[in-house]
Design a protein around this motif. Structure first.
Motif, PDB file in Angstrom:
ATOM      1  N   ALA A 102       0.848  -1.185   0.000  1.00 19.51           N
ATOM      2  CA  ALA A 102       0.000   0.000   0.000  1.00 19.51           C
ATOM      3  C   ALA A 102       0.888   1.241   0.000  1.00 19.51           C
ATOM      4  CB  ALA A 102      -0.934   0.002   1.213  1.00 19.51           C
ATOM      5  N   PHE A 103       0.282   2.399  -0.012  1.00 20.23           N
ATOM      6  CA  PHE A 103       1.042   3.642   0.072  1.00 20.23           C
ATOM      7  C   PHE A 103       0.165   4.714   0.703  1.00 20.23           C
ATOM      8  CE2 PHE A 103      -1.050   3.641  -4.049  1.00 20.23           C
ATOM      9  CZ  PHE A 103      -1.589   4.915  -4.138  1.00 20.23           C
ATOM     10  N   SER A 104       0.805   5.760   1.203  1.00 18.89           N
ATOM     11  CA  SER A 104       0.086   6.916   1.729  1.00 18.89           C
ATOM     12  C   SER A 104      -0.034   7.947   0.623  1.00 18.89           C
ATOM     13  CB  SER A 104       0.844   7.521   2.914  1.00 18.89           C
ATOM     14  OG  SER A 104       1.052   6.575   3.918  1.00 18.89           O
ATOM     15  N   ALA A 105      -1.207   8.532   0.506  1.00 18.25           N
ATOM     16  CA  ALA A 105      -1.432   9.639  -0.422  1.00 18.25           C
ATOM     17  C   ALA A 105      -1.734  10.876   0.418  1.00 18.25           C
ATOM     18  CB  ALA A 105      -2.593   9.334  -1.367  1.00 18.25           C
ATOM     19  N   VAL A 106      -0.892  11.891   0.305  1.00 16.03           N
ATOM     20  CA  VAL A 106      -1.004  13.081   1.140  1.00 16.03           C
ATOM     21  C   VAL A 106      -1.352  14.268   0.240  1.00 16.03           C
ATOM     22  CG1 VAL A 106       0.126  14.553   2.840  1.00 16.03           C
ATOM     23  CG2 VAL A 106       0.745  12.116   2.685  1.00 16.03           C
ATOM     24  N   ALA A 107      -2.549  14.809   0.423  1.00 17.93           N
ATOM     25  CA  ALA A 107      -2.963  16.005  -0.308  1.00 17.93           C
ATOM     26  C   ALA A 107      -2.627  17.222   0.542  1.00 17.93           C
ATOM     27  CB  ALA A 107      -4.454  15.959  -0.617  1.00 17.93           C
ATOM     28  N   MET A 108      -1.849  18.140  -0.008  1.00 22.62           N
ATOM     29  CA  MET A 108      -1.338  19.278   0.749  1.00 22.62           C
ATOM     30  C   MET A 108      -1.759  20.591   0.078  1.00 22.62           C
ATOM     31  SD  MET A 108       2.562  17.800   1.093  1.00 22.62           S
ATOM     32  CE  MET A 108       3.110  19.020   2.269  1.00 22.62           C
ATOM     33  N   GLU A 109      -1.780  21.654   0.865  1.00 20.34           N
ATOM     34  CA  GLU A 109      -1.988  22.972   0.289  1.00 20.34           C
ATOM     35  C   GLU A 109      -0.852  23.265  -0.686  1.00 20.34           C
ATOM     36  OE1 GLU A 109      -4.594  24.607   0.504  1.00 20.34           O
ATOM     37  OE2 GLU A 109      -5.601  23.698   2.218  1.00 20.34           O
ATOM     38  N   PRO A 110      -1.134  23.954  -1.801  1.00 17.52           N
ATOM     39  CA  PRO A 110      -0.117  24.130  -2.862  1.00 17.52           C
ATOM     40  C   PRO A 110       1.229  24.666  -2.378  1.00 17.52           C
ATOM     41  CG  PRO A 110      -2.254  24.822  -3.651  1.00 17.52           C
ATOM     42  CD  PRO A 110      -2.432  24.516  -2.201  1.00 17.52           C
ATOM     43  N   GLU A 111       1.230  25.696  -1.544  1.00 13.85           N
ATOM     44  CA  GLU A 111       2.495  26.264  -1.088  1.00 13.85           C
ATOM     45  C   GLU A 111       3.264  25.276  -0.222  1.00 13.85           C
ATOM     46  OE1 GLU A 111       4.069  28.931  -2.111  1.00 13.85           O
ATOM     47  OE2 GLU A 111       2.406  29.130  -3.524  1.00 13.85           O
ATOM     48  N   ALA A 112       2.544  24.569   0.653  1.00  8.35           N
ATOM     49  CA  ALA A 112       3.192  23.563   1.488  1.00  8.35           C
ATOM     50  C   ALA A 112       3.765  22.438   0.625  1.00  8.35           C
ATOM     51  CB  ALA A 112       2.203  23.007   2.506  1.00  8.35           C
ATOM     52  N   PHE A 113       3.033  22.062  -0.427  1.00 10.53           N
ATOM     53  CA  PHE A 113       3.526  21.012  -1.315  1.00 10.53           C
ATOM     54  C   PHE A 113       4.798  21.456  -2.024  1.00 10.53           C
ATOM     55  CE2 PHE A 113       3.845  19.378  -5.645  1.00 10.53           C
ATOM     56  CZ  PHE A 113       3.965  18.024  -5.387  1.00 10.53           C
ATOM     57  N   ARG A 114       4.821  22.689  -2.531  1.00 15.83           N
ATOM     58  CA  ARG A 114       6.010  23.155  -3.249  1.00 15.83           C
ATOM     59  C   ARG A 114       7.220  23.246  -2.317  1.00 15.83           C
ATOM     60  NH1 ARG A 114       2.230  24.909  -7.051  1.00 15.83           N
ATOM     61  NH2 ARG A 114       1.183  26.486  -5.801  1.00 15.83           N
ATOM     62  N   SER A 115       6.983  23.640  -1.079  1.00 19.09           N
ATOM     63  CA  SER A 115       8.088  23.682  -0.114  1.00 19.09           C
ATOM     64  C   SER A 115       8.594  22.278   0.173  1.00 19.09           C
ATOM     65  CB  SER A 115       7.625  24.344   1.188  1.00 19.09           C
ATOM     66  OG  SER A 115       7.256  25.687   0.970  1.00 19.09           O
ATOM     67  N   TRP A 116       7.647  21.337   0.319  1.00 14.49           N
ATOM     68  CA  TRP A 116       8.029  19.943   0.567  1.00 14.49           C
ATOM     69  C   TRP A 116       8.829  19.393  -0.607  1.00 14.49           C
ATOM     70  CZ3 TRP A 116       6.664  15.697  -2.376  1.00 14.49           C
ATOM     71  CH2 TRP A 116       7.035  14.445  -1.853  1.00 14.49           C
ATOM     72  N   LEU A 117       8.377  19.648  -1.842  1.00 12.73           N
ATOM     73  CA  LEU A 117       9.056  19.114  -3.024  1.00 12.73           C
ATOM     74  C   LEU A 117      10.455  19.706  -3.153  1.00 12.73           C
ATOM     75  CD1 LEU A 117       8.630  17.197  -5.408  1.00 12.73           C
ATOM     76  CD2 LEU A 117       7.821  19.147  -6.747  1.00 12.73           C
ATOM     77  N   ALA A 118      10.599  20.993  -2.843  1.00 16.33           N
ATOM     78  CA  ALA A 118      11.921  21.625  -2.900  1.00 16.33           C
ATOM     79  C   ALA A 118      12.868  20.981  -1.889  1.00 16.33           C
ATOM     80  CB  ALA A 118      11.795  23.122  -2.634  1.00 16.33           C
ATOM     81  N   ALA A 119      12.339  20.652  -0.692  1.00 22.96           N
ATOM     82  CA  ALA A 119      13.172  20.002   0.324  1.00 22.96           C
ATOM     83  C   ALA A 119      13.561  18.586  -0.095  1.00 22.96           C
ATOM     84  CB  ALA A 119      12.433  19.967   1.661  1.00 22.96           C
ATOM     85  N   GLN A 120      12.658  17.894  -0.812  1.00 25.84           N
ATOM     86  CA  GLN A 120      12.941  16.535  -1.262  1.00 25.84           C
ATOM     87  C   GLN A 120      13.998  16.504  -2.362  1.00 25.84           C
ATOM     88  OE1 GLN A 120      11.029  13.442  -0.167  1.00 25.84           O
ATOM     89  NE2 GLN A 120      10.903  14.931   1.497  1.00 25.84           N
ATOM     90  N   ALA A 121      14.189  17.618  -3.048  1.00 24.60           N
ATOM     91  CA  ALA A 121      15.123  17.671  -4.174  1.00 24.60           C
ATOM     92  C   ALA A 121      16.574  17.777  -3.728  1.00 24.60           C
ATOM     93  CB  ALA A 121      14.773  18.847  -5.085  1.00 24.60           C
TER      94      ALA A 121
END
Length: 325
Positions: A209-228
């Motif tokens: 299985a997997f977790s699907a996390v829906a985030m507010e757009p700004e929070a998502f972009r910050s998260w993606l930048a940190a993952q990079a």
């Protein structure tokens, strides 16, 4: 033993609030909302037909037991048994066909600012984010989406047929070896949802299985930048043990010499909701258990057991992995 861990995983998921995150009738996405509406309309139509037939049966059995003339009986059969059910079913079919473009909005997927490539493997999920600008970002066993923005998913399989499904966000789509399928989703509310593999794929199918996390757009972009970028603690002392015991031969961890491609990317394992592809809470103890005896938690897993390592080493590696935020 496998049943014990299955029950333990189910108990964890229910206790952690996943019960609502399983339901197709608690939609949190555009496509899931239309599926839920279609379900209730279909249910209402079926109930209408059933009530009509049962009502006629009760009326005949309890209130009007006289024998009908052949002409009257033929009319009842024609209108009640043919015309009414056929008209109702045709209306339901027309409504379902009218909804189809919204249930599979492929035309809108081309304008999606984010593409997520998901590859099903026995028994985990490889995830790569492809933003419209910037380099791809790798992850595993978790998918994050921005609320209110359409996302295109390209779905593949590396071994057998799997099926990708996030019930509160949209319908399912098979992942077939040698073929790329596309799915478009748009989350409408933030939350953490559960995505199971919906096609039997082997021994630990129910534990994939997997977790699907829906985030507010700004929070998502910050998260993606940190993952990079590499996690701040990537170079901590636990990385030496991780490499010394050969873990880097299978797993990739950004910022270290671990360059493996066989197992899940662990670069930011500590930031994920679960470990073991959705079956254990992301705690240091759960990570240590999975390192030591993965076959007890996920039968059929290709990861070898490391229970021969000193317990202090296992705990140190688990602590380091949990720190990869």
């Amino acid at each position: 033993m496998g049943q014990y861990f299955s029950l333990s995983a189910a108990s964890f998921l229910l206790a952690s609030g996943y019960a609502g995150a399983w339901s197709v009738l608690e939609p949190a996405g555009e496509e899931a909302q239309q599926i839920a509406v279609l379900f209730w309309v279909m249910l209402s139509g079926g109930a209408l037909i059933w009530l009509g037939v049962v009502g006629l049966l009760l009326h005949s059995a309890l209130f009007n037991r006289r024998r009908l003339a052949e002409k009257s009986a033929s009319r009842i059969i024609l209108w009640g048994g043919v015309v009414f059910p056929s008209a109702t079913l045709c209306a339901l079919l027309a409504y379902a066909l009218w909804l189809m473009p919204g249930l599979r909005p492929f035309a809108q997927a081309s304008s999606a600012a984010l593409r997520i490539e998901v590859t099903g493997r026995q028994f985990w999920w490889e995830v790569v984010y492809h933003p419209s600008q910037g380099s791809p970002v790798a992850s595993a066993n978790e998918i994050r989406l921005p609320v209110g923005e359409r996302v295109e998913l390209t779905l593949k399989s590396a071994d057998v047929i799997h099926s990708f499904w996030i019930p509160p966000l949209g319908g399912k789509m098979d992942m077939i070896p040698g073929r790329i399928n596309r799915l478009s989703l748009k989350a409408t509310k933030p939350g953490v949802f559960r995505g199971p593999c919906a096609e039997y794929c082997g021994t630990s199918h129910a534990l994939m299985a997997f977790s699907a996390v829906a985030m507010e757009p700004e929070a998502f972009r910050s998260w993606l930048a940190a993952q990079a970028i590499p996690a701040p603690s990537a170079g901590a002392s636990g990385s030496a043990l991780f490499l010394r015991h050969g873990c880097g031969s299978c797993h990739f961890v950004a910022g270290t010499d671990a360059r493996g491609t066989i197992g899940p990317d662990l670069s930011h394992l500590g930031s994920r909701v679960t470990v073991g592809a959705g079956i254990l809470p992301n705690t240091e103890d759960a990570v240590a258990r999975f390192i030591a005896r993965p076959e007890l938690i996920k039968p059929g897993s290709s990861m070898p057991a490391f229970d021969m390592l000193p317990p202090d080493d296992v705990r140190a590696i688990a602590a380091w992995l949990r720190g990869l935020q």
